[in-house]
Design a protein around this motif. Structure first.
Motif, mmCIF file in Angstrom:
data_model
loop_
_atom_site.group_PDB
_atom_site.id
_atom_site.type_symbol
_atom_site.label_atom_id
_atom_site.label_comp_id
_atom_site.label_asym_id
_atom_site.label_seq_id
_atom_site.Cartn_x
_atom_site.Cartn_y
_atom_site.Cartn_z
ATOM 1 N N TYR A 122 21.585 6.682 4.533
ATOM 2 C CA TYR A 122 21.963 8.080 4.728
ATOM 3 C C TYR A 122 20.729 8.952 4.941
ATOM 4 O O TYR A 122 20.675 9.757 5.888
ATOM 5 C CB TYR A 122 22.761 8.623 3.540
ATOM 6 C CG TYR A 122 22.903 10.117 3.664
ATOM 7 C CD1 TYR A 122 23.815 10.676 4.554
ATOM 8 C CD2 TYR A 122 22.028 10.978 2.992
ATOM 9 C CE1 TYR A 122 23.879 12.043 4.753
ATOM 10 C CE2 TYR A 122 22.102 12.348 3.178
ATOM 11 C CZ TYR A 122 23.018 12.873 4.058
ATOM 12 O OH TYR A 122 23.071 14.221 4.277
ATOM 13 N N LEU A 123 19.729 8.817 4.073
ATOM 14 C CA LEU A 123 18.544 9.677 4.170
ATOM 15 C C LEU A 123 17.757 9.402 5.452
ATOM 16 O O LEU A 123 17.161 10.327 6.015
ATOM 17 C CB LEU A 123 17.660 9.487 2.939
ATOM 18 C CG LEU A 123 18.206 10.098 1.644
ATOM 19 C CD1 LEU A 123 17.342 9.703 0.450
ATOM 20 C CD2 LEU A 123 18.275 11.624 1.758
ATOM 21 N N ARG A 129 10.253 12.137 4.702
ATOM 22 C CA ARG A 129 10.431 11.443 5.980
ATOM 23 C C ARG A 129 9.598 10.169 6.008
ATOM 24 O O ARG A 129 10.070 9.114 6.448
ATOM 25 C CB ARG A 129 10.029 12.362 7.127
ATOM 26 C CG ARG A 129 10.927 13.577 7.302
ATOM 27 C CD ARG A 129 10.353 14.517 8.342
ATOM 28 N NE ARG A 129 11.092 15.785 8.392
ATOM 29 C CZ ARG A 129 10.596 16.917 8.850
ATOM 30 N NH1 ARG A 129 9.344 16.952 9.308
ATOM 31 N NH2 ARG A 129 11.322 18.024 8.858
ATOM 32 N N ARG A 130 8.364 10.249 5.536
ATOM 33 C CA ARG A 130 7.500 9.063 5.530
ATOM 34 C C ARG A 130 8.043 8.008 4.575
ATOM 35 O O ARG A 130 8.106 6.821 4.908
ATOM 36 C CB ARG A 130 6.079 9.461 5.103
ATOM 37 C CG ARG A 130 5.048 8.345 5.249
ATOM 38 C CD ARG A 130 3.697 8.792 4.719
ATOM 39 N NE ARG A 130 3.692 8.831 3.265
ATOM 40 C CZ ARG A 130 3.399 7.769 2.500
ATOM 41 N NH1 ARG A 130 3.102 6.592 3.057
ATOM 42 N NH2 ARG A 130 3.409 7.872 1.199
ATOM 43 N N PRO A 138 0.806 -1.232 0.000
ATOM 44 C CA PRO A 138 0.000 0.000 0.000
ATOM 45 C C PRO A 138 0.833 1.273 0.000
ATOM 46 O O PRO A 138 0.615 2.169 0.811
ATOM 47 C CB PRO A 138 -0.800 -0.130 1.300
ATOM 48 C CG PRO A 138 0.139 -0.840 2.222
ATOM 49 C CD PRO A 138 0.916 -1.807 1.359
ATOM 50 N N TYR A 139 1.807 1.358 -0.910
ATOM 51 C CA TYR A 139 2.692 2.515 -0.938
ATOM 52 C C TYR A 139 2.570 3.189 -2.294
ATOM 53 O O TYR A 139 2.981 2.625 -3.317
ATOM 54 C CB TYR A 139 4.143 2.098 -0.686
ATOM 55 C CG TYR A 139 4.339 1.299 0.588
ATOM 56 C CD1 TYR A 139 3.748 1.700 1.783
ATOM 57 C CD2 TYR A 139 5.115 0.139 0.595
ATOM 58 C CE1 TYR A 139 3.923 0.977 2.958
ATOM 59 C CE2 TYR A 139 5.305 -0.587 1.750
ATOM 60 C CZ TYR A 139 4.708 -0.176 2.931
ATOM 61 O OH TYR A 139 4.876 -0.892 4.087
ATOM 62 N N SER A 140 2.061 4.410 -2.297
ATOM 63 C CA SER A 140 1.827 5.088 -3.572
ATOM 64 C C SER A 140 3.115 5.384 -4.321
ATOM 65 O O SER A 140 3.128 5.422 -5.558
ATOM 66 C CB SER A 140 1.054 6.396 -3.336
ATOM 67 O OG SER A 140 1.800 7.283 -2.511
ATOM 68 N N PHE A 141 4.244 5.572 -3.597
ATOM 69 C CA PHE A 141 5.481 5.933 -4.283
ATOM 70 C C PHE A 141 6.030 4.787 -5.135
ATOM 71 O O PHE A 141 6.934 4.984 -5.942
ATOM 72 C CB PHE A 141 6.548 6.394 -3.283
ATOM 73 C CG PHE A 141 7.010 5.331 -2.314
ATOM 74 C CD1 PHE A 141 7.990 4.425 -2.666
ATOM 75 C CD2 PHE A 141 6.464 5.251 -1.044
ATOM 76 C CE1 PHE A 141 8.427 3.455 -1.778
ATOM 77 C CE2 PHE A 141 6.888 4.283 -0.139
ATOM 78 C CZ PHE A 141 7.873 3.387 -0.509
ATOM 79 N N ILE A 180 9.518 4.130 5.536
ATOM 80 C CA ILE A 180 9.008 2.888 4.934
ATOM 81 C C ILE A 180 10.147 2.096 4.308
ATOM 82 O O ILE A 180 10.288 0.881 4.521
ATOM 83 C CB ILE A 180 7.928 3.210 3.884
ATOM 84 C CG1 ILE A 180 6.698 3.816 4.559
ATOM 85 C CG2 ILE A 180 7.546 1.955 3.103
ATOM 86 C CD1 ILE A 180 5.673 4.379 3.586
ATOM 87 N N LEU A 181 10.978 2.763 3.519
ATOM 88 C CA LEU A 181 12.072 2.061 2.845
ATOM 89 C C LEU A 181 13.081 1.500 3.849
ATOM 90 O O LEU A 181 13.699 0.455 3.590
ATOM 91 C CB LEU A 181 12.779 3.009 1.876
ATOM 92 C CG LEU A 181 11.975 3.420 0.633
ATOM 93 C CD1 LEU A 181 12.731 4.478 -0.156
ATOM 94 C CD2 LEU A 181 11.697 2.210 -0.249
#
Length: 281
Positions: free
Chosen positions: A270-271, A236-237, A71-74, A241-242
């Motif tokens: 890193y991010l 951030r979101r 359920p991840y739009s990205f 998730i990743l």
């Protein structure tokens, strides 16, 4: 399919070319099916880009399948189009970027499935390759400038869709953009598409930054100082998730650490720390 005949092609050129140059471009358009082709003319070089000359890739289909499971739009892929639709999307995006004041290659000629573009010189990737062994400071400063340019793009309400240093160039000190084959904002909110842009950019940046974390910190700060607040919140979101997949990625890496997997681990790790530090600050 290309324009019906040579006269139709010749009449469709958007900029003036010498007769012998028009003939050379027409010959290439009518007698080749290479996806990317460089043509040397009397006044310089041009590039021909075609759609529909390659076999369909399984990648978008696999991405679409995964997007339906998670359920991840990205993760949603850009809409799959026929060659005419792909070319229309690329040309329309180039003209939109140009209208918003961002450098893009000049369109010399466009048909339903092919476009002839000016040669913009060295890509950012090629410039980085040249600077890597000769000027570390300039090399990493260029990386920071790329992140800043992407932040300017996001501030203008646009996204690239597939940002990579090979898809950028410099024109009079400004970041130029090319290769517009994806429109993620068509299947996800704009801030999600822009956050995805930044994560995709850091896949190559995380490995190319010679000075490591200081340069990555400066690149992220350059982007974040320009990007919309909603995009930073969405980043951030996305990174949270990743980050859930990092333990699995590292486990797989112990058996086989491919370059794509290594980039995923380094950029995401890193991010994750960068957005947590920023949020805490």
């Amino acid at each position: 399919m290309l324009a019906a005949n040579a006269d139709e092609i010749a009449q469709g050129f958007e900029v003036h070319l010498e007769d012998e140059d028009v003939t050379a471009v027409m010959h290439a358009l009518l007698n080749s099916e290479r996806r990317i082709q460089k043509i040397n003319l009397s006044t310089g070089s041009v590039w021909i880009k075609r759609q529909g000359t390659e076999k369909p890739s399984w990648g978008p289909k696999a991405q679409s399948f995964l997007a339906k499971l998670l359920p991840y739009s990205f993760m949603r892929p850009s809409p799959m189009l026929d060659p005419i639709g792909m070319m229309r999307r690329e040309v329309d995006t180039m003209r939109l970027f140009e209208a918003r004041g961002f450098p893009v290659p000049q369109i010399i000629y466009a048909s339903p499935t092919a476009v002839v573009l000016e040669d913009v010189g060295l890509t950012i990737a090629q410039q980085l390759d040249r600077l890597e062994k000769t000027d570390v400071e300039a090399h990493d400063a260029l990386l920071i400038g790329v992140a800043a340019g992407l932040g300017d793009l996001h501030a203008a309400g646009l996204c690239h869709g597939r940002p990579h240093v090979r898809d950028f160039y410099m024109l009079d000190g400004r970041l130029g953009f090319m290769d517009f084959e994806e429109t993620p904002q068509a299947v996800m909110p704009l801030e999600t598409a822009q956050a995805r842009d930044l994560w995709l950019l850091f896949l190559p940046l995380s490995q190319r930054a010679i000075k490591g974390k200081p340069s990555l910190d400066a690149a992220y700060a350059a982007w974040a100082s320009r990007a919309p607040h909603a995009t930073i919140v969405e980043l951030r979101r996305l990174v949270r998730i990743l980050s859930r997949f990092l333990p699995l990625a590292r486990l797989i890496g112990r058996v086989r650490m491919g370059s794509d997997l290594q980039r995923f681990i380094e950029a995401t790790d890193y991010l994750k720390n960068a957005v947590e530090t920023e949020a805490a600050g």
